[in-house]
Each structure stands twice: as structure tokens, then as C-alpha cells.
Write a protein that holds these residues in place. Structure first.
Motif, PDB file in Angstrom:
ATOM      1  N   ALA A  48       0.321  -1.282   0.174  1.00  0.00           N
ATOM      2  CA  ALA A  48      -0.128   0.589   0.002  1.00  0.00           C
ATOM      3  C   ALA A  48       0.803   1.041  -0.060  1.00  0.00           C
ATOM      4  O   ALA A  48       1.839   1.098   0.955  1.00  0.00           O
ATOM      5  N   LEU A  49       0.380   2.247  -1.047  1.00  0.00           N
ATOM      6  CA  LEU A  49       1.027   3.545  -1.176  1.00  0.00           C
ATOM      7  C   LEU A  49       0.288   4.875  -0.237  1.00  0.00           C
ATOM      8  O   LEU A  49      -0.821   4.636  -0.333  1.00  0.00           O
ATOM      9  N   TYR A  50       1.090   4.964   0.960  1.00  0.00           N
ATOM     10  CA  TYR A  50       0.107   6.108   1.612  1.00  0.00           C
ATOM     11  C   TYR A  50       0.971   7.074   2.027  1.00  0.00           C
ATOM     12  O   TYR A  50       1.826   7.554   1.506  1.00  0.00           O
ATOM     13  N   CYS A  51      -0.469   8.527   1.636  1.00  0.00           N
ATOM     14  CA  CYS A  51       0.618   9.618   1.819  1.00  0.00           C
ATOM     15  C   CYS A  51       0.342  10.058   3.200  1.00  0.00           C
ATOM     16  O   CYS A  51      -0.498  10.147   3.839  1.00  0.00           O
ATOM     17  N   LYS A  52       1.567  10.369   3.576  1.00  0.00           N
ATOM     18  CA  LYS A  52       1.390  11.643   4.966  1.00  0.00           C
ATOM     19  C   LYS A  52       1.537  12.423   5.392  1.00  0.00           C
ATOM     20  O   LYS A  52       1.626  12.834   6.129  1.00  0.00           O
ATOM     21  N   ALA A  53       1.038  13.419   4.691  1.00  0.00           N
ATOM     22  CA  ALA A  53       1.416  15.049   4.315  1.00  0.00           C
ATOM     23  C   ALA A  53       0.398  15.700   3.733  1.00  0.00           C
ATOM     24  O   ALA A  53       0.149  15.239   2.164  1.00  0.00           O
ATOM     25  N   LYS A  54      -0.182  16.649   4.186  1.00  0.00           N
ATOM     26  CA  LYS A  54      -0.778  17.705   3.131  1.00  0.00           C
ATOM     27  C   LYS A  54      -0.257  18.315   1.329  1.00  0.00           C
ATOM     28  O   LYS A  54       0.539  18.437   2.003  1.00  0.00           O
ATOM     29  N   GLY A  55      -1.023  17.495   0.773  1.00  0.00           N
ATOM     30  CA  GLY A  55      -0.197  17.664  -0.611  1.00  0.00           C
ATOM     31  C   GLY A  55      -1.079  17.598  -2.039  1.00  0.00           C
ATOM     32  O   GLY A  55      -1.851  16.826  -1.866  1.00  0.00           O
ATOM     33  N   VAL A  56      -0.344  17.528  -3.262  1.00  0.00           N
ATOM     34  CA  VAL A  56      -1.000  17.719  -4.553  1.00  0.00           C
ATOM     35  C   VAL A  56       0.191  16.394  -5.162  1.00  0.00           C
ATOM     36  O   VAL A  56       1.329  17.044  -5.259  1.00  0.00           O
ATOM     37  N   LEU A  57      -1.285  15.265  -5.018  1.00  0.00           N
ATOM     38  CA  LEU A  57      -0.107  14.040  -6.063  1.00  0.00           C
ATOM     39  C   LEU A  57       0.063  14.346  -7.298  1.00  0.00           C
ATOM     40  O   LEU A  57       0.425  15.011  -7.774  1.00  0.00           O
ATOM     41  N   ALA A  58       1.622  14.196  -7.611  1.00  0.00           N
ATOM     42  CA  ALA A  58       2.668  14.607  -8.812  1.00  0.00           C
ATOM     43  C   ALA A  58       3.032  13.939  -9.542  1.00  0.00           C
ATOM     44  O   ALA A  58       4.165  13.535  -8.509  1.00  0.00           O
ATOM     45  N   GLY A  59       3.236  12.710  -9.919  1.00  0.00           N
ATOM     46  CA  GLY A  59       4.802  11.673 -10.480  1.00  0.00           C
ATOM     47  C   GLY A  59       4.544  10.994 -10.571  1.00  0.00           C
ATOM     48  O   GLY A  59       4.326   9.222 -10.767  1.00  0.00           O
ATOM     49  N   VAL A  60       2.906  10.524 -11.246  1.00  0.00           N
ATOM     50  CA  VAL A  60       1.970   9.332 -11.299  1.00  0.00           C
ATOM     51  C   VAL A  60       2.760   8.502 -12.172  1.00  0.00           C
ATOM     52  O   VAL A  60       3.377   7.432 -12.407  1.00  0.00           O
ATOM     53  N   PRO A  61       3.012   9.125 -13.144  1.00  0.00           N
ATOM     54  CA  PRO A  61       3.424   8.380 -14.811  1.00  0.00           C
ATOM     55  C   PRO A  61       5.411   7.678 -14.280  1.00  0.00           C
ATOM     56  O   PRO A  61       5.510   5.982 -14.955  1.00  0.00           O
ATOM     57  N   PHE A  62       5.443   8.237 -13.628  1.00  0.00           N
ATOM     58  CA  PHE A  62       7.202   8.001 -13.288  1.00  0.00           C
ATOM     59  C   PHE A  62       6.892   7.207 -12.624  1.00  0.00           C
ATOM     60  O   PHE A  62       7.925   5.937 -12.932  1.00  0.00           O
ATOM     61  N   PHE A  63       6.382   6.898 -11.062  1.00  0.00           N
ATOM     62  CA  PHE A  63       6.067   5.839 -10.185  1.00  0.00           C
ATOM     63  C   PHE A  63       5.508   4.880 -11.003  1.00  0.00           C
ATOM     64  O   PHE A  63       6.680   4.020 -10.683  1.00  0.00           O
ATOM     65  N   ASP A  64       4.446   5.065 -11.943  1.00  0.00           N
ATOM     66  CA  ASP A  64       4.141   3.705 -12.798  1.00  0.00           C
ATOM     67  C   ASP A  64       5.616   3.059 -13.408  1.00  0.00           C
ATOM     68  O   ASP A  64       5.389   1.785 -13.126  1.00  0.00           O
ATOM     69  N   GLU A  65       6.004   4.401 -13.856  1.00  0.00           N
ATOM     70  CA  GLU A  65       6.927   3.338 -14.851  1.00  0.00           C
ATOM     71  C   GLU A  65       8.384   2.593 -14.409  1.00  0.00           C
ATOM     72  O   GLU A  65       9.354   1.781 -14.116  1.00  0.00           O
ATOM     73  N   VAL A  66       8.790   2.459 -12.678  1.00  0.00           N
ATOM     74  CA  VAL A  66       9.788   2.375 -11.632  1.00  0.00           C
ATOM     75  C   VAL A  66       8.921   1.036 -11.573  1.00  0.00           C
ATOM     76  O   VAL A  66       9.543  -0.219 -11.606  1.00  0.00           O
ATOM     77  N   PHE A  67       7.760   1.255 -11.590  1.00  0.00           N
ATOM     78  CA  PHE A  67       7.473  -0.201 -11.307  1.00  0.00           C
ATOM     79  C   PHE A  67       6.712  -1.436 -12.501  1.00  0.00           C
ATOM     80  O   PHE A  67       7.525  -2.634 -12.435  1.00  0.00           O
ATOM     81  N   ALA A  68       6.463  -1.016 -13.701  1.00  0.00           N
ATOM     82  CA  ALA A  68       6.758  -1.358 -14.732  1.00  0.00           C
ATOM     83  C   ALA A  68       7.404  -1.940 -14.841  1.00  0.00           C
ATOM     84  O   ALA A  68       7.487  -2.989 -15.157  1.00  0.00           O
TER      85      ALA A  68
END
Length: 298
Positions: A48-68
Motif C-alpha cells: 500500500a502506498l500511503y500519503c502522510k502529509a498534505k499536498g498535491v499528488l504528482a509524478g504518477v507516470p514516473f511512479f508507474d514506470e519504476v514498477f513497470a
């Protein structure tokens, strides 16, 4: 723009080499043996990926590609550009499925990237909100003060946050700063040299420290005048003076820059200023805290 979300899919902007950069992050983090991977093996796991601080989520395609690249699959529970507020706790924003050692190989590069990208997007979103609150119709832009090797992620994150990237690199626009001027002898010489190679396709921007320098740049044919390190009242007066003096003679944009932050930008908003650029969008940005936890099987 995605019809489903009503948001632009900025991943369509990414250049052909971006996946190689993701691969380099993995290479950097495991240059020889993967000792931890030996310990956990290749059992199928879910994290599970948890966000633990208030903010705007950014970087989704890079995160996906790391694991792809590691043969894993990511399932998102939040969308890129969402403002996440865990309210002092943590919020699950994604799940990652794959073999245990592959999840752990990707964990730190993916989290480091996501923390920084989300921090940049959060700062950008805050500045965009201030601009909207003041009903200013100019452009909030980032600068080229980016992390070496990580610029594509940081520039991408500024778009997710809702502001302009400014120039991407030295080849994107011709910006003539003090060193260019001193090396060529004058603003006029520098602009002439720049135009001889940039042609009609590239804009020329000149950094100016006074109205006199701005007048010379405008006369020489600059497209953008950067009034650098003026205070709020000073830049408002100079911008109005320049626009009034050159109205109907030359067309140009005025940019304000130098030490701008969320706390001091308000006095710079005025109709005669077209662009305000911020190094602070990508420098000294607090990272947004994320963690990746393998879900224990019962």
C-alpha cells in the motif's frame, strides 16, 4: 484532456528518453548485489502506498514506470493533481502488486521521486491559488533552477500544480543575462548576435536592472524584458512606464523575477506585468511524505 477526469494528461508530453531516466534511478540504487532482495525472495505480495502529509499528488507516470520496469502493477486510488489531506494520519493512495524483491527494488526510487514531484506541485498550486485570489491575469512560471538529472520530473510537476514551466532548457528560448551582456559589450550587441542564430522561431529575453537597460533591450528587438530584483512598488512603476512609453512602437512582455515567494508576491500583481517567475517553485521545496508498506497476509 481526459474526458473521464476533465484533466489534462501531461504524460503525453514526456519525451522518448524519459523511461531511460527511470531505469537510471534503479541502476543508481542497486549498482551491484541486491542483498535485501535475496532475503525476501519472489513471493507475490501487495504493498500500500500511503500519503502522510498534505499536498498535491504528482509524478504518477514516473511512479508507474519504476514498477513497470520491475514487472509490477500499480492500481491508483487517487488521481494525479488531487489534493491529499491525511489530517495528521495517513491516506492510502495506491496499491502495488508484484514479487516481494521487485517491490522493494522500486520502493525508494519511486518514493523519492513522488515526494519531490508532489512537493513541487504543491508549491505551484499554492502560487496559482494566490494569483487567482488577486484576480491577476498574468503567468506564474518556474525557472531553470532545477535538480540536475531530475528536471523533467520537476517541470512536469509544475504543470500538474497549475503553473507555467518557463523555458525547459538553454535551447528552448534565448535568455540574455548579465554575463551575456558583459561578454558581448552591450545589450544591443547581445540581442543582435542572438537574433542572428535564433531567427524568427525563438524568443529573446533580456535581463534588465533599470529602465534604461530595458529601453535598450526593447529598441534592440527583445521579445521579453525581465526586470530583475525590483521590489513591488519599483517594478509596478517601471512596468507601467515602459508599457506607456513604447505603446504602439514595439510589442514585448514584461517579466518580474528575483526572490519571489508565496509571502511577498502580492505587491507584484499589476496589469503591466505579464509574467512572474519563481525559483522557489523548484528550490527549497518541502517534500511530501509517502511510504510503501507490504500488506501482511492473514
Amino acid at each position: 484532456m481526459s474526458a473521464a477526469t476533465g484533466r489534462s494528461d501531461f504524460s503525453h508530453l514526456l519525451p522518448t528518453n524519459w523511461k531511460k531516466q527511470v531505469a537510471s534511478w534503479l541502476d543508481e540504487d542497486t549498482p551491484s548485489f541486491d542483498y535485501g532482495g535475496f532475503v525476501v525472495g519472489e513471493t507475490e505480495q501487495t504493498a500500500a502506498l500511503y500519503c502522510k502529509a498534505k499536498g498535491v499528488l504528482a509524478g504518477v507516470p514516473f511512479f508507474d514506470e519504476v514498477f513497470a520496469q520491475l514487472g509490477c502493477r500499480v492500481e491508483w486510488l487517487a488521481r494525479e493533481g488531487d489534493e491529499i489531506d491525511p489530517k495528521g494520519g495517513r491516506v492510502e493512495v495506491a496499491r502495488v502488486y508484484g514479487r516481494a524483491r521487485h517491490l522493494l527494488l522500486g520502493e525508494r526510487p519511486a518514493l523519492n521521486m513522488l515526494a519531490r514531484a508532489s512537493g513541487v506541485a504543491t508549491r505551484a498550486r499554492a502560487l496559482r491559488a494566490i494569483k487567482d485570489q488577486h484576480n491577476w491575469h498574468g503567468v506564474i512560471a518556474a525557472t531553470r533552477k532545477t535538480t540536475p538529472g531530475f528536471r523533467i520530473v520537476e517541470k512536469y510537476a509544475t504543470l500538474v500544480g497549475g503553473v507555467d514551466t518557463h523555458r525547459m532548457d538553454l535551447s528552448s528560448m534565448i535568455m540574455l543575462k548579465d554575463n551575456h551582456i558583459w561578454a558581448t559589450g552591450s545589450i544591443t550587441n547581445a540581442v543582435k548576435q542572438a537574433r542572428s542564430v535564433g531567427g524568427f522561431a525563438l524568443k529573446i529575453e533580456v535581463e534588465c536592472r533599470s529602465e534604461a537597460e530595458a529601453d535598450e533591450a526593447i529598441q534592440a528587438g527583445a521579445d521579453v524584458i525581465m526586470l530583475d530584483n525590483f521590489d513591488g512598488p519599483g517594478i509596478r512603476a517601471a512596468a507601467k512606464s515602459l508599457k506607456d512609453r513604447w505603446r504602439g512602437k514595439h510589442s514585448f512582455l514584461i517579466e518580474g523575477s528575483g526572490g519571489l515567494t508565496e509571502s511577498n508576491v502580492a505587491p507584484y500583481f499589476c496589469p503591466d506585468i505579464d509574467i512572474l517567475s519563481f525559483g522557489s517553485i523548484t528550490q527549497s521545496v518541502p517534500h511530501i511524505d509517502f511510504s510503501l508498506k507490504v500488506i501482511q497476509k492473514k
